[in-house]
Design an enzyme around this catalytic site. Structure first.
Site, PDB file in Angstrom:
ATOM      1  N   THR A  13       0.977  -1.203  -0.091  1.00  0.00           N
ATOM      2  CA  THR A  13      -0.065   0.121  -0.083  1.00  0.00           C
ATOM      3  C   THR A  13       1.065   1.254   0.107  1.00  0.00           C
ATOM      4  O   THR A  13       1.842   1.173   0.331  1.00  0.00           O
ATOM      5  CB  THR A  13      -0.715   0.043   1.257  1.00  0.00           C
ATOM      6  N   GLU A  33      -5.766  -3.982  -1.589  1.00  0.00           N
ATOM      7  CA  GLU A  33      -6.128  -5.232  -0.751  1.00  0.00           C
ATOM      8  C   GLU A  33      -7.349  -5.958  -1.381  1.00  0.00           C
ATOM      9  O   GLU A  33      -7.609  -6.962  -1.040  1.00  0.00           O
ATOM     10  CB  GLU A  33      -6.741  -4.559   0.643  1.00  0.00           C
ATOM     11  N   LYS A  45     -17.002  16.930   8.718  1.00  0.00           N
ATOM     12  CA  LYS A  45     -18.212  16.535   9.962  1.00  0.00           C
ATOM     13  C   LYS A  45     -18.479  18.059  10.273  1.00  0.00           C
ATOM     14  O   LYS A  45     -17.737  18.846  10.771  1.00  0.00           O
ATOM     15  CB  LYS A  45     -17.614  15.674  10.817  1.00  0.00           C
ATOM     16  N   TRP A  99     -22.492  14.919   7.541  1.00  0.00           N
ATOM     17  CA  TRP A  99     -21.260  14.524   6.708  1.00  0.00           C
ATOM     18  C   TRP A  99     -21.201  15.194   5.434  1.00  0.00           C
ATOM     19  O   TRP A  99     -22.155  15.064   4.717  1.00  0.00           O
ATOM     20  CB  TRP A  99     -21.181  12.893   6.499  1.00  0.00           C
TER      21      TRP A  99
END
Length: 507
Positions: A187, A335, A444, A449
Site C-alpha cells: 500500500t 487489498e 463533519k 457528513w
C-alpha cells in the site's frame, strides 16, 4: 458426495501457456526505456517467461522467496510478471514513485533476493543498495552495451538479456498449490509504513476471469488494450493476466504518458480500450484540445476504464462527445486485487441519454460475482440500500486480502469476514456503489457528513478548472467547514465569486 469433474489448480503459468497456445500470434507492443518501439507476441512472452524461470533457478532463488521490480510497463516487465510467479517465486512490484525511504523499507521488509530494474532507476538503485542487506544482486533490464554507469557502482550488477539468452525457452512449470503466494504489492503508506498485500495464484486467476466478463472490465480478444496503469499499481489492475486469458493485444507505454505520446500510441496501435487514472486522461484531452485534433477521425478508442480516483463528470462527458468513447468508472484498492466494482449499465439503463450516462458514471459501480459489499453504520449494523444512507464500506471475496504480509497492522477482518476499506459510501437499490469520502477525510459539519469528493467534482465541472481539492477546516460553530482549492486551465480566467456562483443549486 464429491462430483466427478477434473481438478486442475488455477495457476499463473497456466495463463501464459494458454496465451501462447491459443493466441500466440497476437502482438505485445512496448515503448522501451531505450527509445524504440518493441514488438513481440504472446508466444514470444511465453518463451521468455520460461527463460526467466530458468534464470531464477540458476541464481538459486527458491520457492516462496521474493524478487523485486523497479520498472515501467514494458515487455521485459511482462515477462517477469509471468516467469517469476510461474516458477513459484513471489514477484514484488515496487512503486518507484514512493519516497526513497519507503522503497528501502518495503524492499527490506519483503526480504527481496534480487532487484530487477529499468535503466531509469539506476541512480535510485545505486543509492539504496548499501542499505539493503537481503538483496544478493541487481539485474538491469537491458542489453550488455546499455548497462548503467553510476557514480556509486551497483554491487553484483547483472545483465537481464545475458541471463535470459543463456537459458532454454521451455521450462517445467512446477505444479503448485493454487493457494501459493504469487505476487506482493505494498500500500502507499499514507498512514504508517506501507503494508504488503500477498496475492495467490488462485486469487489472481479468478480476478482475471472477472476482468474478462462483460460486466467486469469487459476485456476480450477483440481489444487492443493500452495499459496506462503501471504494473507497480496492483499489477496493472490485473489487466496483464486478463489479457493473457482472453488474448487481447497489449500496448505498453513505458514511462511516456504525456498527452502527445499517449495519443500517438492510441492512433498507431488502433487501441480500442484503455485503463488509467484521471490525471493521464487530463493530459490527453488537454493535448487534443490544444492541437485541435479530431479523435473520432484518428482513433478507434471505444472504452476507457478509469479508476484510482473519481472521474470528474466533465471528463466522462468529454470522452463521450469528443472521442465517442464510453467511460467505465471502477473502484478498488491494493487489498482487493484491485477489482471491487465497475460501473457497467444494467438493462434499466439501455435507453439512457448522454446526461444520464454521465450521471451514472459518477458512481463507482456494482460488484462482479466474487466480491460482496456491505455498508455499515458506526455500530457495525448494515444500512439500507437506498442511495442515501452512508456508512463504512466493507468488502469480502475471493480476491480480497485476509491479512497483511509479515503481520503488519491489526486484524483485517470483522467476524463475518469483511474488510473495512476506510471509505465512506452508500449503495442504491440496484447495487451501485457511490463513495462519498475516505473515512479520514470526510468533513463533519454541524452533525452532517459533507463529501469532499462531491465538492471537488462540482468544481471540476467548470470549464476553466483543471484540478480541484477540498479539505475540511476547523470552525468554531460548525466543527468543520469545507474549503476548495483549484488550479485553472492555461489561458482561462475565473474569479472566486464566479466559482462560488457556479456552486449554486448543485450542493
Amino acid at each position: 458426495m464429491h462430483g466427478l469433474m477434473q481438478y486442475h489448480p488455477l495457476l499463473i503459468s497456466g495463463l501464459i501457456e494458454h496465451a501462447a497456445r491459443e493466441h500466440g500470434d497476437i502482438e505485445i507492443v512496448s515503448r522501451t526505456v531505450e527509445g524504440p518501439i518493441h514488438r513481440t507476441t504472446w508466444a514470444g512472452i511465453a518463451a521468455r517467461s520460461a527463460q526467466v524461470a530458468n534464470v531464477l533457478a540458476r541464481l538459486g532463488v527458491g520457492p516462496g522467496e521474493r524478487v523485486a521490480t523497479l520498472a515501467w510497463n514494458g515487455y521485459r516487465h511482462l515477462e517477469l510478471l509471468f516467469g517469476v510467479s510461474g516458477a513459484g517465486v513471489v514477484l514484488h512490484t515496487v512503486n518507484p514513485r514512493l519516497f526513497p525511504e519507503q522503497i528501502e523499507y518495503i524492499i527490506d521488509h519483503a526480504a527481496n533476493r534480487y532487484v530487477f530494474f529499468d535503466l531509469t532507476f539506476a541512480g535510485l538503485v545505486a543509492s539504496l543498495a548499501p542499505k539493503l542487506p537481503s538483496v544478493r544482486g541487481y539485474v538491469a533490464l537491458c542489453r550488455r552495451e546499455d548497462l548503467p554507469q553510476t557514480a556509486t557502482p551497483i554491487p553484483n550488477l547483472l545483465c537481464y538479456e545475458d541471463l535470459v539468452a543463456a537459458e532454454a525457452t521451455r521450462c517445467a512449470w512446477p505444479p503448485l498449490d493454487e493457494r501459493t503466494a504469487s505476487s506482493l504489492c505494498y500500500t502507499s503508506g499514507t498512514t504508517g509504513n506501507p503494508k504488503g498485500v500477498l496475492y495467490t495464484h488462485r486469487s489472481t486467476v479468478l480476478h482475471a476471469m472477472a476482468a474478462c466478463t462483460v460486466d467486469g472490465m469487459g476485456l476480450s480478444a477483440l481489444h487492443s488494450l493500452l495499459l496506462a496503469t503501471p504494473m507497480f499499481h496492483v499489477n496493472g489492475w490485473g489487466a496483464p493476466y486478463a489479457a493473457a486469458m482472453c488474448g487481447a493485444k497489449l500496448v505498453l507505454p513505458g514511462a511516456q504518458l504525456d498527452g502527445a505520446s499517449t495519443y500517438q500510441l492510441l492512433k498507431d496501435e488502433a487501441v480500442t480500450m484503455t485503463l488509467g487514472v484521471p490525471t493521464i486522461w487530463l493530459a490527453l484531452t488537454g493535448y487534443v484540445n490544444a492541437r485541435g485534433l479530431d479523435p473520432q477521425r484518428d482513433l478507434k478508442l471505444r472504452r476507457v476504464l478509469i479508476g484510482g480516483s473519481a472521474a470528474p463528470a466533465a471528463q466522462v462527458e468529454e470522452f463521450e462527445r469528443k472521442f465517442d468513447a464510453r467511460v467505465i468508472h471502477a473502484w478498488g484498492m491494493t487489498e482487493t486485487s484491485p477489482l471491487g466494482t465497475t460501473c457497467t449499465p444494467k438493462a434499466t439503463h439501455r435507453n439512457d441519454s448522454l446526461e444520464e450516462r454521465v450521471a451514472l458514471q459518477a458512481k463507482q459501480g456494482r460488484p462482479p460475482y466474487g466480491v460482496e459489499l456491505k455498508i455499515a453504520g458506526e455500530d457495525g449494523a448494515g444500512l439500507a440500500r437506498d442511495g442515501r444512507s452512508s456508512g463504512h464500506l466493507l468488502i469480502r471475496g475471493h480476491w480480497v486480502a485476509s491479512a497483511y504480509f509479515g503481520g503488519n497492522g491489526s486484524p483485517l477482518l470483522d467476524p463475518d469476514g469483511y474488510f473495512d476499506t476506510g471509505d465512506i459510501a452508500n449503495l442504491d437499490h440496484e447495487g451501485y456503489l457511490r463513495i462519498t469520502d475516505r473515512s479520514k477525510d470526510v468533513i463533519k459539519s454541524g452533525g452532517e457528513w459533507i463529501s469532499s469528493i462531491d465538492i471537488e467534482n462540482i468544481a471540476m465541472g467548470h470549464p476553466a478548472i483543471a484540478m480541484a481539492a477540498c479539505i475540511g477546516m476547523k470552525h468554531p460553530k460548525w466543527d468543520e467547514r469545507p474549503i476548495i482549492a483549484v488550479v485553472k486551465k492555461p489561458g482561462t480566467e475565473l474569479s472566486r465569486d464566479e466559482l462560488i456562483a457556479f456552486y449554486e443549486g448543485k450542493t
